[in-house]
Motif scaffolding. Structure first.
Motif, PDB file in Angstrom:
ATOM      1  N   PRO A  36     -19.510  -5.154  -8.977  1.00 26.43           N
ATOM      2  CA  PRO A  36     -20.616  -5.808  -8.280  1.00 26.43           C
ATOM      3  C   PRO A  36     -20.335  -5.889  -6.781  1.00 26.43           C
ATOM      4  CG  PRO A  36     -19.256  -7.444  -9.374  1.00 26.43           C
ATOM      5  CD  PRO A  36     -18.712  -6.088  -9.769  1.00 26.43           C
ATOM      6  N   SER A  37     -21.376  -6.112  -6.008  1.00 21.84           N
ATOM      7  CA  SER A  37     -21.233  -6.153  -4.548  1.00 21.84           C
ATOM      8  C   SER A  37     -20.254  -7.225  -4.099  1.00 21.84           C
ATOM      9  CB  SER A  37     -22.590  -6.365  -3.882  1.00 21.84           C
ATOM     10  OG  SER A  37     -23.150  -7.603  -4.275  1.00 21.84           O
ATOM     11  N   GLY A  38     -20.221  -8.365  -4.790  1.00 24.83           N
ATOM     12  CA  GLY A  38     -19.320  -9.450  -4.415  1.00 24.83           C
ATOM     13  C   GLY A  38     -17.854  -9.124  -4.609  1.00 24.83           C
ATOM     14  N   THR A  39     -17.569  -8.097  -5.372  1.00 21.30           N
ATOM     15  CA  THR A  39     -16.200  -7.604  -5.548  1.00 21.30           C
ATOM     16  C   THR A  39     -15.948  -6.409  -4.638  1.00 21.30           C
ATOM     17  OG1 THR A  39     -16.187  -8.321  -7.858  1.00 21.30           O
ATOM     18  CG2 THR A  39     -14.555  -6.666  -7.242  1.00 21.30           C
ATOM     19  N   LEU A  40     -16.907  -5.501  -4.572  1.00 23.84           N
ATOM     20  CA  LEU A  40     -16.736  -4.263  -3.812  1.00 23.84           C
ATOM     21  C   LEU A  40     -16.550  -4.494  -2.315  1.00 23.84           C
ATOM     22  CD1 LEU A  40     -16.780  -1.127  -3.647  1.00 23.84           C
ATOM     23  CD2 LEU A  40     -19.242  -1.350  -3.264  1.00 23.84           C
ATOM     24  N   TYR A  41     -17.459  -5.241  -1.704  1.00 23.38           N
ATOM     25  CA  TYR A  41     -17.427  -5.346  -0.247  1.00 23.38           C
ATOM     26  C   TYR A  41     -16.172  -6.034   0.286  1.00 23.38           C
ATOM     27  CZ  TYR A  41     -21.985  -3.209  -0.094  1.00 23.38           C
ATOM     28  OH  TYR A  41     -23.011  -2.316  -0.219  1.00 23.38           O
ATOM     29  N   PRO A  42     -15.665  -7.094  -0.347  1.00 22.46           N
ATOM     30  CA  PRO A  42     -14.392  -7.636   0.135  1.00 22.46           C
ATOM     31  C   PRO A  42     -13.236  -6.631   0.026  1.00 22.46           C
ATOM     32  CG  PRO A  42     -15.522  -9.268  -1.194  1.00 22.46           C
ATOM     33  CD  PRO A  42     -16.291  -7.975  -1.334  1.00 22.46           C
ATOM     34  N   ILE A  43     -13.254  -5.802  -1.005  1.00 22.64           N
ATOM     35  CA  ILE A  43     -12.225  -4.763  -1.135  1.00 22.64           C
ATOM     36  C   ILE A  43     -12.347  -3.766   0.004  1.00 22.64           C
ATOM     37  CG2 ILE A  43     -11.505  -2.762  -2.528  1.00 22.64           C
ATOM     38  CD1 ILE A  43     -12.184  -4.494  -5.018  1.00 22.64           C
TER      39      ILE A  43
END
Length: 107
Positions: A36-43
């Motif tokens: 999900p975006s909330g996991t992807l973007y911080p990575i």
């Protein structure tokens, strides 16, 4: 600085390594990794801070495209080297853990 290699980080790195020269935008990476975006973007932010990834905003007219501008990501030359090393190390660790006659070691 090497980012901590979690399963999610490895998914992102593997997706980017599929074609290291290609630029990918967030939605495509979400589809490729299942994250999900909330996991992807911080990575992606952590990988960019580590110097593994570079990003740029698309130069397009949002009205003409019918969507907001995309931010594109791709591995840097150092990122390709480091990512390949980390993926290979993880594969080696996994193969040792599943080799016949061995017991998995705690992470």
């Amino acid at each position: 600085m090497t980012p901590r290699m979690t399963t999610s980080v490895l998914k992102v790195v593997a997706a980017l390594l599929a074609d290291p020269a290609a630029e990918r935008y967030g939605l495509r990476l979400m589809q490729d990794t299942g994250l999900p975006s909330g996991t992807l973007y911080p990575i992606l932010v952590r990988l960019e801070r580590a110097g593994w990834v570079e990003s740029r905003w698309e130069e397009a007219d949002p009205a003409a495209e019918g969507r907001p501008n995309r931010r594109y990501y791709r591995l840097t030359a150092d990122g390709v080297t480091q990512a390949r090393h980390e993926v290979a190390a993880m594969q080696l660790q996994m193969s040792r853990a599943t080799a016949p006659g061995t017991r998995p070691r705690p992470a």
